[in-house]
Scaffold this motif. Structure first.
Motif, PDB file in Angstrom:
ATOM      1  N   MET A   1       0.774  -6.109  33.464  1.00  0.00           N
ATOM      2  CA  MET A   1       1.735  -6.833  32.672  1.00  0.00           C
ATOM      3  C   MET A   1       1.531  -8.330  32.869  1.00  0.00           C
ATOM      4  O   MET A   1       1.459  -8.791  34.000  1.00  0.00           O
ATOM      5  CB  MET A   1       3.157  -6.456  33.083  1.00  0.00           C
ATOM      6  N   TYR A  28       3.254  -4.294  28.556  1.00  0.00           N
ATOM      7  CA  TYR A  28       4.583  -3.763  28.837  1.00  0.00           C
ATOM      8  C   TYR A  28       4.724  -2.366  28.242  1.00  0.00           C
ATOM      9  O   TYR A  28       5.492  -2.126  27.324  1.00  0.00           O
ATOM     10  CB  TYR A  28       5.652  -4.742  28.317  1.00  0.00           C
ATOM     11  N   PHE A  44       9.659  -6.994  28.749  1.00  0.00           N
ATOM     12  CA  PHE A  44       8.850  -8.004  28.061  1.00  0.00           C
ATOM     13  C   PHE A  44       9.686  -9.240  27.759  1.00  0.00           C
ATOM     14  O   PHE A  44       9.285 -10.369  28.058  1.00  0.00           O
ATOM     15  CB  PHE A  44       8.271  -7.427  26.766  1.00  0.00           C
TER      16      PHE A  44
END
Length: 120
Positions: A1, A28, A44
């Protein structure tokens, strides 16, 4: 991420892409029990706000939109339940292992193979 400047750069690069595509491209994504894909929009957007310098004051929310209390209670059967909202915040996955460190009236969970950092 992706986080921080890397996240902002990637979002700018993707420009006119759809929301789902942006969330996926930034990493994400998690896998559901049935093997399907779940896009983690909340994580996110929280990371995006943080990258832009917006402090939402630890407004972490658990199931049903309730604010997390950061308090755990020993259950009647002796178990101490941490909860999915907390493990999700740390991006823990099923099968992650921890060494249990017992101190005087405290329990510390240290990832197996991780460093035991003590807070002073």
């Amino acid at each position: 991420m992706l986080i921080g400047n890397d996240l902002l750069t990637k979002v700018r690069e993707l420009g006119d892409a759809g929301k789902s595509e942006i969330v996926r491209a930034c990493g994400y994504v998690s896998t559901k029990k049935d093997g399907g894909e779940r896009l983690n929009f909340t994580a996110f957007y929280e990371a995006l706000l943080e990258a832009k310098g917006v402090d939402i004051g630890g407004a972490s929310v658990g199931k049903g939109g309730r604010k997390l209390s950061y308090i755990a209670t020993v259950q009647g059967n002796g178990n101490l339940l941490i909860g999915k909202a907390y493990t999700a915040m740390l991006n823990l996955k099923p099968g992650d292992e921890f060494d249990i460190k017992l101190g005087r009236k405290q329990i510390r969970l240290v990832p197996v193979g991780g460093e035991d950092e003590t807070e002073e």
